[in-house]
Every structure is written in C-alpha cells, then in structure tokens.
Design a protein around this motif. Sequence first.
Motif, PDB file in Angstrom:
ATOM      1  N   PRO A  20      34.024  54.704  46.560  1.00  0.00           N
ATOM      2  CA  PRO A  20      33.269  53.535  46.077  1.00  0.00           C
ATOM      3  C   PRO A  20      31.949  53.374  46.829  1.00  0.00           C
ATOM      4  O   PRO A  20      31.834  53.753  47.992  1.00  0.00           O
ATOM      5  N   PRO A  22      29.320  51.750  49.018  1.00  0.00           N
ATOM      6  CA  PRO A  22      29.385  50.719  50.057  1.00  0.00           C
ATOM      7  C   PRO A  22      28.235  49.726  49.921  1.00  0.00           C
ATOM      8  O   PRO A  22      27.077  50.121  49.774  1.00  0.00           O
ATOM      9  N   SER A  43      39.533  40.057  53.627  1.00  0.00           N
ATOM     10  CA  SER A  43      39.446  41.438  54.097  1.00  0.00           C
ATOM     11  C   SER A  43      40.746  42.207  53.860  1.00  0.00           C
ATOM     12  O   SER A  43      41.837  41.710  54.145  1.00  0.00           O
ATOM     13  N   GLU A  44      40.597  43.445  53.381  1.00  0.00           N
ATOM     14  CA  GLU A  44      41.761  44.299  53.154  1.00  0.00           C
ATOM     15  C   GLU A  44      42.155  45.063  54.416  1.00  0.00           C
ATOM     16  O   GLU A  44      43.180  45.750  54.434  1.00  0.00           O
ATOM     17  N   CYS A  81      36.221  44.055  55.072  1.00  0.00           N
ATOM     18  CA  CYS A  81      35.788  44.727  53.845  1.00  0.00           C
ATOM     19  C   CYS A  81      36.790  44.479  52.737  1.00  0.00           C
ATOM     20  O   CYS A  81      37.952  44.153  52.980  1.00  0.00           O
ATOM     21  N   THR A  83      37.592  46.097  48.630  1.00  0.00           N
ATOM     22  CA  THR A  83      37.251  46.964  47.511  1.00  0.00           C
ATOM     23  C   THR A  83      37.278  46.131  46.238  1.00  0.00           C
ATOM     24  O   THR A  83      38.321  45.597  45.856  1.00  0.00           O
ATOM     25  N   LYS A  89      32.650  48.803  47.076  1.00  0.00           N
ATOM     26  CA  LYS A  89      33.341  48.241  48.240  1.00  0.00           C
ATOM     27  C   LYS A  89      32.368  47.358  49.024  1.00  0.00           C
ATOM     28  O   LYS A  89      31.271  47.802  49.375  1.00  0.00           O
ATOM     29  N   TYR A  91      31.255  45.387  52.310  1.00  0.00           N
ATOM     30  CA  TYR A  91      31.413  45.288  53.766  1.00  0.00           C
ATOM     31  C   TYR A  91      30.837  43.934  54.182  1.00  0.00           C
ATOM     32  O   TYR A  91      29.652  43.653  53.942  1.00  0.00           O
TER      33      TYR A  91
END
Length: 199
Positions: A20, A22, A43-44, A81, A83, A89, A91
Amino acid sequence: MTPIEPVTRGAVAQTAERPPLPVKMVIAGGFGVGKTTAVGSISEIEPLTTEAAITEVAAGVDDLTHTPRKTTTTVAMDFGCITIDPTLKLYLFGTPGQERFGFMWDDIVEGAVGGLVIVDTRRLDDCYAAVDYFEHREIPFAVALNAFDGTVEYDVDQVRWALDVSEHVPVVVFDARERGSVRDALLVVLELALARTQR
C-alpha cells in the motif's frame, strides 16, 4: 482461452502484491485534547508514545483544570498506522500539545498530506496555534471536536465562528476513544488532501 488471458492474470497478481502507498498524516491540538488517545484507538500496531510524567513544575505551567486525572503528557510525538485499504496506509504522527514543544512541529509535519486538529470545546484557546499553523502553511486540515463524556460544549457552527476557519475547512464531532469515529475523522482529511491533488 485467448492469448491475452495469462497476461491479464499476471497484471492482476502484480497489482495485488504491490504494497500500500504510505501516506503521512498529522494529529495536532492543544494539551490533553485526546491526540494520544486517538492514535491509540485507531493504530493497527502498538502505538509509539513519548509520554512523561507531569511533575509539579509542569503542572504549574500546563492547565490541568479540565484534565485533573491526567498524569502524563507527550513530550515529542505519538506514532501509529492504519491500513485504509490494500492500496493505502496512513502513518499517523501526533504532535506535542504544549507551546514549549512547538519547535518540533516543522519536523513532524514535513511531508504530511494533511492534519486533524483535535479540539476540546471547553478550552478553545488551546487549539488556535494548531489551526494557525496549518492555515499559514496551506496544509489541508479538518477540525475534530472531541466529545468528552459524550458531549461537546459548543456545536459545530459555534466553533467554526469562534475559530474563524473558512468554509472549506471541515468541522466534525468525534470521540477519540472510538476507533470508527477516529477513522471517519481521518477520512475527512484524506478526502481533502486528495481533492487538493486533483485541482
């Protein structure tokens, strides 16, 4: 089967394997408005935070009237971050809220496509610096009113008037503790940034 079919399949496979794109986004605002909470909610990955204990000296500088249970504060930045889809994605970089850490902002914001300015409507004065920062640098941003205890002191129109932001700046209500709410606010900023690139 036509001779073109294997080529098409290969192209699809190659697209699917591409990582993906950024994209950097900044979450800003005054002291204790919910920046760290927002990054942590969405956030993941385990978010990186630079929290330090609020000392007696800091308590004398930072207004804890509306955040009496706050025991730590961000002294550099928050990072997380998310997605959005297979092609994108985000950040996330959260700025420190205190004016004394303002010298870090240029480095944190460099390369960002946009910003989300979080506001505690009980103390609007705390967000003026962040709003001014994005306006003067012509960086797309949205204002997000954090619903502390599920409510905001002033509605969207009142806050827009008080901050004197232009009509093209979205003002939304969100809850920094709720993942879906934070996602929706970030998508507003992303749409602004995409619209800017298509002009």
